[in-house]
Design a protein around this motif. Structure first.
Motif, PDB file in Angstrom:
ATOM      1  N   ILE A 137     -11.463  21.007  14.115  1.00  0.00           N
ATOM      2  CA  ILE A 137     -11.868  19.600  14.051  1.00  0.00           C
ATOM      3  C   ILE A 137     -12.710  19.239  15.277  1.00  0.00           C
ATOM      4  O   ILE A 137     -13.765  18.602  15.149  1.00  0.00           O
ATOM      5  CB  ILE A 137     -10.627  18.691  13.938  1.00  0.00           C
ATOM      6  N   ASP A 138     -12.252  19.667  16.457  1.00  0.00           N
ATOM      7  CA  ASP A 138     -13.014  19.382  17.680  1.00  0.00           C
ATOM      8  C   ASP A 138     -14.393  20.040  17.636  1.00  0.00           C
ATOM      9  O   ASP A 138     -15.388  19.444  18.065  1.00  0.00           O
ATOM     10  CB  ASP A 138     -12.252  19.865  18.917  1.00  0.00           C
ATOM     11  N   PHE A 139     -14.447  21.255  17.103  1.00  0.00           N
ATOM     12  CA  PHE A 139     -15.736  21.951  17.002  1.00  0.00           C
ATOM     13  C   PHE A 139     -16.687  21.203  16.074  1.00  0.00           C
ATOM     14  O   PHE A 139     -17.860  21.019  16.394  1.00  0.00           O
ATOM     15  CB  PHE A 139     -15.524  23.389  16.505  1.00  0.00           C
ATOM     16  N   LEU A 140     -16.168  20.767  14.930  1.00  0.00           N
ATOM     17  CA  LEU A 140     -17.024  20.037  13.983  1.00  0.00           C
ATOM     18  C   LEU A 140     -17.508  18.719  14.589  1.00  0.00           C
ATOM     19  O   LEU A 140     -18.676  18.345  14.414  1.00  0.00           O
ATOM     20  CB  LEU A 140     -16.277  19.787  12.677  1.00  0.00           C
ATOM     21  N   LYS A 141     -16.647  18.020  15.312  1.00  0.00           N
ATOM     22  CA  LYS A 141     -17.060  16.789  15.988  1.00  0.00           C
ATOM     23  C   LYS A 141     -18.129  17.084  17.036  1.00  0.00           C
ATOM     24  O   LYS A 141     -19.089  16.340  17.175  1.00  0.00           O
ATOM     25  CB  LYS A 141     -15.864  16.122  16.666  1.00  0.00           C
ATOM     26  N   SER A 142     -17.941  18.171  17.763  1.00  0.00           N
ATOM     27  CA  SER A 142     -18.888  18.549  18.803  1.00  0.00           C
ATOM     28  C   SER A 142     -20.257  18.883  18.214  1.00  0.00           C
ATOM     29  O   SER A 142     -21.291  18.481  18.752  1.00  0.00           O
ATOM     30  CB  SER A 142     -18.346  19.740  19.593  1.00  0.00           C
ATOM     31  N   ASN A 173     -22.366  15.737  17.025  1.00  0.00           N
ATOM     32  CA  ASN A 173     -23.036  14.918  18.034  1.00  0.00           C
ATOM     33  C   ASN A 173     -24.393  15.507  18.387  1.00  0.00           C
ATOM     34  O   ASN A 173     -24.574  16.720  18.438  1.00  0.00           O
ATOM     35  CB  ASN A 173     -22.188  14.822  19.303  1.00  0.00           C
ATOM     36  N   ASP A 174     -25.342  14.624  18.635  1.00  0.00           N
ATOM     37  CA  ASP A 174     -26.678  15.061  19.056  1.00  0.00           C
ATOM     38  C   ASP A 174     -26.712  15.134  20.578  1.00  0.00           C
ATOM     39  O   ASP A 174     -26.852  14.124  21.263  1.00  0.00           O
ATOM     40  CB  ASP A 174     -27.753  14.081  18.564  1.00  0.00           C
ATOM     41  N   ARG A 175     -26.505  16.337  21.085  1.00  0.00           N
ATOM     42  CA  ARG A 175     -26.553  16.567  22.529  1.00  0.00           C
ATOM     43  C   ARG A 175     -27.377  17.823  22.776  1.00  0.00           C
ATOM     44  O   ARG A 175     -27.639  18.597  21.868  1.00  0.00           O
ATOM     45  CB  ARG A 175     -25.149  16.761  23.101  1.00  0.00           C
ATOM     46  N   VAL A 225     -24.722  21.171  27.026  1.00  0.00           N
ATOM     47  CA  VAL A 225     -23.514  20.348  26.910  1.00  0.00           C
ATOM     48  C   VAL A 225     -22.658  20.840  25.754  1.00  0.00           C
ATOM     49  O   VAL A 225     -21.428  20.925  25.869  1.00  0.00           O
ATOM     50  CB  VAL A 225     -23.896  18.854  26.734  1.00  0.00           C
ATOM     51  N   THR A 226     -23.293  21.204  24.650  1.00  0.00           N
ATOM     52  CA  THR A 226     -22.565  21.718  23.491  1.00  0.00           C
ATOM     53  C   THR A 226     -21.872  23.038  23.827  1.00  0.00           C
ATOM     54  O   THR A 226     -20.719  23.254  23.439  1.00  0.00           O
ATOM     55  CB  THR A 226     -23.519  21.912  22.296  1.00  0.00           C
ATOM     56  N   ALA A 227     -22.555  23.897  24.564  1.00  0.00           N
ATOM     57  CA  ALA A 227     -21.942  25.174  24.960  1.00  0.00           C
ATOM     58  C   ALA A 227     -20.737  24.936  25.868  1.00  0.00           C
ATOM     59  O   ALA A 227     -19.701  25.608  25.725  1.00  0.00           O
ATOM     60  CB  ALA A 227     -22.976  26.050  25.670  1.00  0.00           C
ATOM     61  N   ARG A 228     -20.843  23.992  26.788  1.00  0.00           N
ATOM     62  CA  ARG A 228     -19.701  23.658  27.658  1.00  0.00           C
ATOM     63  C   ARG A 228     -18.532  23.138  26.829  1.00  0.00           C
ATOM     64  O   ARG A 228     -17.385  23.505  27.053  1.00  0.00           O
ATOM     65  CB  ARG A 228     -20.101  22.613  28.693  1.00  0.00           C
ATOM     66  N   GLN A 229     -18.845  22.265  25.868  1.00  0.00           N
ATOM     67  CA  GLN A 229     -17.795  21.717  25.009  1.00  0.00           C
ATOM     68  C   GLN A 229     -17.142  22.829  24.184  1.00  0.00           C
ATOM     69  O   GLN A 229     -15.919  22.849  24.014  1.00  0.00           O
ATOM     70  CB  GLN A 229     -18.379  20.635  24.083  1.00  0.00           C
ATOM     71  N   ASN A 230     -17.938  23.763  23.691  1.00  0.00           N
ATOM     72  CA  ASN A 230     -17.385  24.881  22.914  1.00  0.00           C
ATOM     73  C   ASN A 230     -16.470  25.761  23.770  1.00  0.00           C
ATOM     74  O   ASN A 230     -15.448  26.252  23.287  1.00  0.00           O
ATOM     75  CB  ASN A 230     -18.496  25.716  22.283  1.00  0.00           C
ATOM     76  N   GLU A 257     -19.756  17.863  35.204  1.00  0.00           N
ATOM     77  CA  GLU A 257     -20.462  17.028  34.234  1.00  0.00           C
ATOM     78  C   GLU A 257     -20.188  15.551  34.515  1.00  0.00           C
ATOM     79  O   GLU A 257     -21.101  14.734  34.474  1.00  0.00           O
ATOM     80  CB  GLU A 257     -19.988  17.404  32.829  1.00  0.00           C
ATOM     81  N   THR A 258     -18.947  15.223  34.829  1.00  0.00           N
ATOM     82  CA  THR A 258     -18.567  13.837  35.148  1.00  0.00           C
ATOM     83  C   THR A 258     -19.262  13.380  36.432  1.00  0.00           C
ATOM     84  O   THR A 258     -19.753  12.263  36.521  1.00  0.00           O
ATOM     85  CB  THR A 258     -17.031  13.712  35.292  1.00  0.00           C
ATOM     86  N   ALA A 259     -19.304  14.274  37.422  1.00  0.00           N
ATOM     87  CA  ALA A 259     -19.962  13.936  38.694  1.00  0.00           C
ATOM     88  C   ALA A 259     -21.452  13.715  38.487  1.00  0.00           C
ATOM     89  O   ALA A 259     -22.059  12.825  39.088  1.00  0.00           O
ATOM     90  CB  ALA A 259     -19.720  15.027  39.713  1.00  0.00           C
ATOM     91  N   GLU A 260     -22.094  14.529  37.623  1.00  0.00           N
ATOM     92  CA  GLU A 260     -23.509  14.382  37.336  1.00  0.00           C
ATOM     93  C   GLU A 260     -23.790  13.039  36.655  1.00  0.00           C
ATOM     94  O   GLU A 260     -24.794  12.381  36.944  1.00  0.00           O
ATOM     95  CB  GLU A 260     -23.999  15.523  36.447  1.00  0.00           C
ATOM     96  N   LYS A 261     -22.901  12.640  35.763  1.00  0.00           N
ATOM     97  CA  LYS A 261     -23.093  11.360  35.059  1.00  0.00           C
ATOM     98  C   LYS A 261     -22.977  10.192  36.032  1.00  0.00           C
ATOM     99  O   LYS A 261     -23.668   9.194  35.891  1.00  0.00           O
ATOM    100  CB  LYS A 261     -22.067  11.215  33.941  1.00  0.00           C
TER     101      LYS A 261
END
Length: 132
Positions: free
Chosen positions: A40-45, A48-50, A54-59, A125-129
Motif C-alpha cells: 500500500i505504501d509503495f502504491l501511494k509513493s 505521487n508526482d515527485r 525522492v521516490t527512491a528514498r521513499q522506496n 530531506e527534512t533539513a533540506e525542506k
C-alpha cells in the motif's frame, strides 16, 4: 517422582503442539500484513508526482519497513522452534533452530543498518525542506 514429571509432560505436549501451530500461523499473518502494508505504501509513493530521487528514498524506507515485519515474523518462528526444541529435542530441531538464529542475526544486522540509513535520509530531506 520421575514418572509424575513424565506424565505431566506427556499431558502438556498436545497443548504445546497447538501453541506452536498458533505461533507459526501468527508468524505468517505478521508477514502477510507487512507485505500488504508495504505494498500500500509503495502504491501511494508511486502515485505521487515527485522526482525519482525522492521516490527512491521513499522506496528504501518502505523496504526497511517491510524488513522489520520479516524480522518480527522470524522472531516468532524462533520462539515456536525454541518451544518445540524443549518439548521434543531432536538433533534436526536444534540444527533448524541454530540456522534460523543465524539467519535472523544476519538479517537483523543489515536491516538495522538500512533503517539507520533511511532515517538519516529522512532527516536530511527534512533539513533540506526547512532551509528552502
Amino acid at each position: 517422582m520421575h514418572d509424575l514429571a513424565q506424565n505431566i509432560m506427556d499431558n502438556l505436549i498436545p497443548f504445546f503442539d497447538l501453541f506452536i501451530l498458533a505461533l507459526n500461523i501468527f508468524s505468517i499473518i505478521v508477514l502477510i500484513w507487512g507485505v500488504i502494508m508495504a505494498g500500500i505504501d509503495f502504491l501511494k509513493s508511486e502515485k505521487n508526482d515527485r522526482n525519482r530521487i525522492v521516490t527512491a528514498r521513499q522506496n528504501n524506507f518502505i523496504k526497511s519497513f517491510l524488513g522489520s515485519y520479516i524480522l518480527l515474523s522470524l522472531e516468532i518462528l524462533i520462539a515456536a522452534d525454541i518451544i518445540e526444541s524443549i518439548i521434543k529435542p531432536t538433533f534436526q530441531d536444534i540444527l533448524k533452530l541454530a540456522i534460523l538464529v543465524v539467519i535472523r542475526t544476519v538479517i537483523s544486522y543489515f536491516l538495522h543498518k538500512e533503517i539507520e540509513d533511511a532515517l538519516k535520509d529522512k532527516e536530511n530531506e527534512t533539513a533540506e525542506k526547512k532551509t528552502n
